[in-house]
Design a protein around this motif. Structure first.
Motif, short mmCIF file in Angstrom:
data_model
loop_
_atom_site.label_atom_id
_atom_site.label_comp_id
_atom_site.label_asym_id
_atom_site.label_seq_id
_atom_site.Cartn_x
_atom_site.Cartn_y
_atom_site.Cartn_z
N GLN A 1 34.99 29.29 38.01
CA GLN A 1 35.65 29.62 39.28
C GLN A 1 36.97 29.21 39.32
N VAL A 2 38.16 29.79 39.38
CA VAL A 2 39.63 29.12 39.43
C VAL A 2 40.03 28.96 40.66
N GLN A 3 40.46 27.39 40.73
CA GLN A 3 41.02 26.72 41.64
C GLN A 3 42.47 26.44 41.77
N LEU A 4 43.06 26.45 42.87
CA LEU A 4 44.49 26.03 42.77
C LEU A 4 44.65 25.08 44.01
N VAL A 5 45.32 24.05 43.82
CA VAL A 5 45.31 23.11 45.13
C VAL A 5 46.74 22.50 44.84
N GLU A 6 47.38 23.02 46.02
CA GLU A 6 48.75 22.51 46.12
C GLU A 6 48.87 21.14 46.99
N SER A 7 49.97 20.41 46.64
CA SER A 7 50.19 19.20 47.36
C SER A 7 51.64 18.82 47.33
N GLY A 8 52.40 18.01 48.07
CA GLY A 8 53.49 17.63 48.16
C GLY A 8 54.52 18.02 49.13
N GLY A 9 53.90 18.77 49.99
CA GLY A 9 54.87 19.38 51.12
C GLY A 9 55.10 18.33 52.32
N GLY A 10 55.98 18.76 53.25
CA GLY A 10 56.26 17.83 54.28
C GLY A 10 57.47 18.16 54.83
N LEU A 11 58.02 16.96 55.72
CA LEU A 11 59.17 17.32 56.46
C LEU A 11 60.25 16.57 55.76
N VAL A 12 61.18 17.27 55.50
CA VAL A 12 62.57 16.53 54.89
C VAL A 12 63.87 17.24 55.59
N GLN A 13 64.84 16.36 55.72
CA GLN A 13 66.00 16.70 56.28
C GLN A 13 66.83 17.54 55.22
N VAL A 14 67.91 18.26 55.88
CA VAL A 14 68.84 19.14 55.01
C VAL A 14 69.26 18.45 54.11
N GLY A 15 69.50 18.70 53.06
CA GLY A 15 69.96 18.13 51.62
C GLY A 15 69.11 17.62 50.79
N PRO A 109 53.62 39.65 44.01
CA PRO A 109 52.17 39.06 44.16
C PRO A 109 51.28 39.84 43.31
N ARG A 110 51.47 41.21 42.93
CA ARG A 110 50.53 41.84 42.15
C ARG A 110 50.09 41.17 40.75
N ALA A 111 51.17 40.42 40.38
CA ALA A 111 51.09 39.94 38.96
C ALA A 111 50.07 38.74 38.92
N TYR A 112 49.50 38.10 40.04
CA TYR A 112 48.83 37.03 40.17
C TYR A 112 47.46 37.28 40.71
N ASP A 113 46.24 36.72 39.94
CA ASP A 113 45.03 37.00 40.49
C ASP A 113 44.45 35.70 41.40
N TYR A 114 45.11 34.70 41.28
CA TYR A 114 44.41 33.58 42.04
C TYR A 114 45.67 32.84 42.72
N TRP A 115 45.21 32.27 43.95
CA TRP A 115 46.31 31.55 44.82
C TRP A 115 45.82 30.44 45.26
N GLY A 116 46.58 29.31 45.63
CA GLY A 116 46.26 28.29 46.38
C GLY A 116 46.25 28.57 47.84
N GLN A 117 45.97 27.43 48.56
CA GLN A 117 45.84 27.50 49.94
C GLN A 117 47.13 27.23 50.82
#
Length: 125
Positions: A1-15, A109-117
């Motif tokens: 089963q394919v799994q994708l796990v994103e990380s690294g998001g957050g709050l940042v100031q302009v620039g 989006p139709r070109a991709y078959d698995y997505w992260g959360q």
């Protein structure tokens, strides 16, 4: 089963800058293209960037060209999105996706078959 796990998001100031990561598992990572999409509240999911399986070809949305860089480390099974000079309009949930290693429809989006959360990126002014 394919799994994708994103990380690294957050709050940042302009620039400011952020680097998103997407760790993949479940199939041969280097055989598939990777991409990042984003979705802001009340808007449709939109293409951000894509990269071929060997990393030799990339494409970007006009809105992020020159500010964002997509890359991948096939040995680690991970894709990245380096985001610089962030703007308030970059605020969105960012999703990584993987699909067959062809360029047809690669900005849709139709070109991709698995997505992260998804991972939230908020740029404050």
């Amino acid at each position: 089963q394919v799994q994708l796990v994103e990380s690294g998001g957050g709050l940042v100031q302009v620039g400011g800058s952020l680097r998103l990561s997407c760790a993949a598992s479940g199939r041969t990572f280097s055989s598939y293209k990777m991409a990042w999409f984003r979705q802001a509240p009340g808007k449709e999911r939109e293409f951000v960037a894509t990269i071929t399986g060997n990393g030799g070809n990339t494409a970007y949305a006009d809105s992020v060209k020159g500010r964002f860089t997509i890359s991948r480390d096939n040995a680690r099974g991970t894709a990245y999105l380096q985001m610089n000079s962030l703007k308030p309009e970059d605020t969105a949930v960012y999703y990584c996706a993987t699909g067959p290693n062809v360029v047809y429809y690669r900005t849709t989006p139709r070109a991709y078959d698995y997505w992260g959360q998804g991972t939230q990126v908020t740029v404050s002014s």
